[in-house]
Design a protein around this motif. Structure first.
Motif, PDB file in Angstrom:
ATOM      1  N   ALA A 116       2.887  10.589   2.438  1.00 52.75           N
ATOM      2  CA  ALA A 116       3.255   8.282   2.619  1.00 52.75           C
ATOM      3  C   ALA A 116       2.328   7.968   3.772  1.00 52.75           C
ATOM      4  O   ALA A 116       1.678   7.246   3.070  1.00 52.75           O
ATOM      5  CB  ALA A 116       4.818   8.911   2.710  1.00 52.75           C
TER       6      ALA A 116
ATOM      7  N   VAL B 185      -0.833   8.037   3.003  1.00 53.94           N
ATOM      8  CA  VAL B 185      -2.396   7.417   2.764  1.00 53.94           C
ATOM      9  C   VAL B 185      -1.568   5.879   2.278  1.00 53.94           C
ATOM     10  O   VAL B 185      -3.047   5.120   1.682  1.00 53.94           O
ATOM     11  CB  VAL B 185      -2.169   8.478   0.906  1.00 53.94           C
ATOM     12  CG1 VAL B 185      -2.529   9.089   0.854  1.00 53.94           C
ATOM     13  CG2 VAL B 185      -0.655   7.809  -0.450  1.00 53.94           C
ATOM     14  N   PHE B 186      -0.537   5.720   2.607  1.00 55.98           N
ATOM     15  CA  PHE B 186      -0.918   4.038   2.265  1.00 55.98           C
ATOM     16  C   PHE B 186      -0.748   3.135   3.835  1.00 55.98           C
ATOM     17  O   PHE B 186      -0.283   2.055   3.417  1.00 55.98           O
ATOM     18  CB  PHE B 186       1.185   3.732   1.592  1.00 55.98           C
ATOM     19  CG  PHE B 186       1.427   4.007  -0.038  1.00 55.98           C
ATOM     20  CD1 PHE B 186      -0.177   3.323  -0.604  1.00 55.98           C
ATOM     21  CD2 PHE B 186       2.170   4.625  -0.048  1.00 55.98           C
ATOM     22  CE1 PHE B 186       0.334   3.899  -2.130  1.00 55.98           C
ATOM     23  CE2 PHE B 186       2.828   5.282  -1.753  1.00 55.98           C
ATOM     24  CZ  PHE B 186       1.822   4.427  -2.579  1.00 55.98           C
ATOM     25  N   ARG B 187      -0.466   4.141   4.865  1.00 57.84           N
ATOM     26  CA  ARG B 187      -0.746   3.812   5.884  1.00 57.84           C
ATOM     27  C   ARG B 187      -2.109   3.825   6.167  1.00 57.84           C
ATOM     28  O   ARG B 187      -2.336   3.784   7.980  1.00 57.84           O
ATOM     29  CB  ARG B 187       0.002   4.277   6.788  1.00 57.84           C
ATOM     30  CG  ARG B 187       1.577   5.189   6.612  1.00 57.84           C
ATOM     31  CD  ARG B 187       2.062   5.317   7.529  1.00 57.84           C
ATOM     32  NE  ARG B 187       3.697   5.299   7.092  1.00 57.84           N
ATOM     33  CZ  ARG B 187       4.278   7.003   7.013  1.00 57.84           C
ATOM     34  NH1 ARG B 187       3.074   7.804   7.264  1.00 57.84           N
ATOM     35  NH2 ARG B 187       4.985   7.389   6.492  1.00 57.84           N
ATOM     36  N   SER B 188      -2.872   3.780   6.011  1.00 61.46           N
ATOM     37  CA  SER B 188      -4.721   3.943   6.764  1.00 61.46           C
ATOM     38  C   SER B 188      -5.213   3.098   6.553  1.00 61.46           C
ATOM     39  O   SER B 188      -4.789   2.128   6.358  1.00 61.46           O
ATOM     40  CB  SER B 188      -5.517   4.793   4.787  1.00 61.46           C
ATOM     41  OG  SER B 188      -5.508   3.872   3.978  1.00 61.46           O
TER      42      SER B 188
END
Lengths: 283, 368
Positions: free
Chosen positions: B363, B365-368
């Motif tokens: 998950a 990857v959505f916080r980059s």
């Protein structure tokens, strides 16, 4: 129409006791095939948490999420990668292509992960990239591509396993106006012509133009739901509730940005009932 | 996944060269040391295995030549020669000494032999003759080359001058070389009637082990060993003398190889953490990611291993030109051992990155 995704009373908490934070609170949503849904909201509203749960990357604390026949919330962790691989296509804000692989291999790899042979995976990837106008970039590394091209490769990667749902996280954030618009149109084409549901999380107001429904998320809850429609005359996106004009033809309701557009439409409806978007490939 | 591993590995040329080069050098250390020992062992027993004897008879308790002193009598020689199956028994005298020339001293085993006996002297010479006369010597060509000597030149052995009449090949090793003088000269210089070893030639249908056993049973003052056993004992002495050094060097090579491989893999995995997260989010399973890491380790080590083999071979060609008597011999055992070490390195080096990947939250990857 049978919904492809059902989200029922989903809540996600982090921490416990005094430190507990409810990131997403009692969200319900049904997504039907071919629908484009836009989720908007301020930073910290729970968009990322919701997107992670919809993508099977994070389990809700309460509630249920179903994709097709799979109940994500009841599946074992080890089964989730297969569900993601088969049912969900991901598009990320930073494109997130694998820097060491060419465009072709970036797309083919995802097919290979689902068990398709390397040769077949490459054939499919090549076909898909050519259809997206990247036939001349097959063997390019991501670093050699423009932002728009990278996003098209990312879209091809999301489509290669023919998923039911595309989840896009800020798909236009790193694109200029032209490429952002191009990506939006492409996502809509994919939804409408390939019958895939597209869920977009974004701050980009322009995406409203291609969305069928818009959800405003705040403090982990949907505060407002807007159903959008395209004015068939000028192509402008209008809110169905507050549209200045509407008309019914053959049992279907059309919404307009102004009375002028409605009058023009009613003079010769057949002239406007053609999808103005360019055709897209079919698998 | 294999393709991704290869592309990850070769994406940056500098890191690729440093990674594979580091592994190659570490494995080279282990492989070269082993090849050096194997080459030394081969050279050290060149006389024993090349003299043509089937059995070596020495003083009871003496099992080899290196750093050993053996004294048997002509009676022992005669007893051995009468054993069933023995065709001939040739006496040799042996000591560790120096060959002096032009103000330089070269450490050498001195062998005294009788050219009229079937065994004891060099089987062949590359120049001159094996038919020694008193006052004459045969030395190895590597010593002759290093000391700028040729046939007819004088050398001093055991305090007496000898004229060089023959040059051998392959009798110089990492420790010393072998020089031959006439048995008569050796006896005159050392005094006494004792000889060092008796070299026996046995009939083709006789079993050297059985003949040796019969000699030992009949004469408790001597030890008769088939040449294969005698040679093995000689090699063992060398191994025992260098085993600790060898272990330290091998351990150093192993640790360097492990450090380089582990560091390369760790940094590579860390650098691509985001990409692995993407793969996981898309649907890759942990085992897919482990495959990438393991394949990267395997590729690094395989390439490093091949490079090390090539480098050892090259060294083997060049080293004897620079250092006479120092040769490298790749052995199957040595190569297998280094290969196994490389596999162990690969597995250990991949553990940390694999653990990192197993804990990677897709998950993110959505916080980059």
């Amino acid at each position: 129409m049978e919904p492809i995704m059902q989200v029922e009373h989903v809540t996600r908490r982090f921490g416990d006791g005094e430190t507990e934070v409810v990131a997403v609170r009692d969200i319900s949503l049904e997504v039907t095939t071919g629908e484009v849904i836009l989720i908007m909201g301020p930073s910290g509203s729970g968009k990322t948490t919701l997107l992670s749960m919809l993508g099977g990357l994070l389990q809700p604390s309460d509630g249920r999420i179903r994709i097709g026949d799979d109940e994500l919330t009841e599946l074992d962790e080890s089964r989730l990668p297969d569900v993601r691989l088969q049912h969900i296509g991901f598009i990320f804000q930073d494109f997130n292509l694998l820097s060491a692989l060419t465009c072709l291999d970036n797309v083919a790899l995802v097919a290979q992960l689902s068990g398709i042979s390397r040769k077949e995976a490459r054939r499919r990837a090549k076909e898909l990239l050519e259809q997206l106008g990247l036939g001349h970039r097959l063997n390019f590394l991501p670093e050699k591509l423009s932002g728009g091209e990278k996003q098209r490769v990312a879209i091809a990667r999301a489509l290669i396993n023919q998923p039911d749902i595309i989840l896009a996280d800020e798909p236009t954030a790193n694109l200029d106006s032209h490429h952002g618009h191009e990506t939006m149109r492409l996502l809509r084409r994919i939804a409408k012509e390939e019958n895939r549901s597209v869920i977009i999380v974004s701050h980009d107001q322009r995406i409203k133009d291609i969305a069928d429904r818009i959800f405003w998320l705040e403090d982990g809850e949907f505060k407002n739901v807007v159903e959008m429609a395209l004015d068939p005359v000028c192509g402008m996106s209008v809110d169905k509730v507050s549209a200045p004009a509407e008309a019914e033809v053959d049992g279907r309701t059309y919404y307009f940005c102004a009375n002028g557009c409605r009058d023009e439409f009613l003079e010769a409806p057949e002239k406007f009932l053609v999808d103005k978007l360019p055709p897209v490939h079919k698998n | 996944m294999l393709q991704l591993a290869w592309r990850n590995l070769s994406q940056s040329r500098t890191q690729f060269i440093l990674g594979v080069g580091g592994v190659a050098l570490a494995l080279l250390l282990m492989l070269a040391l082993d090849a050096l020992m194997a080459g030394s062992e081969k050279d050290l027993v060149a006389y024993i295995e090349g003299v043509g004897a089937d059995i070596f008879v020495s003083q009871e308790g003496v099992k080899n030549m290196h750093m050993a002193s053996s004294a048997i009598t002509y009676r022992d020689l005669a007893l051995a020669s009468h054993a069933e199956g023995v065709i001939s028994a040739s006496p040799v005298l042996y000591t560790t000494g120096v060959v002096k020339t032009n103000g330089a001293s070269v450490l050498s085993y001195i062998i005294g032999y009788d050219p009229n006996e079937p065994l004891g002297g060099p089987q062949t010479v590359v120049a001159g003759t094996t038919n020694l006369q008193p006052g004459e010597a045969i030395i190895d060509e590597a010593v002759a080359r290093s000391q700028d000597l040729s046939l007819g030149d004088e050398v001093e052995i055991m305090g007496q001058d000898f004229t060089i009449v023959g040059l051998t090949r392959g009798l110089t090793n990492i420790v010393n070389s072998i020089s031959f003088i006439h048995l008569q000269d050796f006896q005159a210089l050392r005094g006494g009637e004792a000889i060092s070893y008796a070299l026996l030639d046995v009939a083709p249908d006789a079993n050297p082990a059985q003949v040796a056993a019969a000699i030992n049973a009949r004469n408790p003052d001597v030890l008769a060993l088939p040449t294969t056993d005698f040679s093995r004992e000689e090699k063992q002495i060398i191994r025992d003398m260098s085993v600790e050094l060898l272990n330290i060097m091998n351990l150093s090579g192993f640790l360097i190889g492990l450090a380089v491989t582990a560091l390369t893999l760790y940094t590579s995995t860390l650098r691509k953490r985001q990409e692995y997260g993407v793969l996981k989010a898309i649907g890759a399973k942990n085992r897919n990611l482990y495959t990438v890491v393991m394949a990267q380790a395997a590729l690094s080590l395989a390439l490093g291993f091949v490079a090390a083999i090539i480098l050892v071979w090259l060294l083997g060609q060049l080293l004897p030109l620079a250092v006479p008597g120092m040769g490298l011999t790749l052995t199957q055992t040595g190569v297998t051992r280094v290969l196994i070490s490389a596999l162990i390195i690969g597995v250990i080096a991949a553990l940390t990155p694999a653990w990192q990947l197993s804990r990677l939250d897709p998950a993110q990857v959505f916080r980059s």
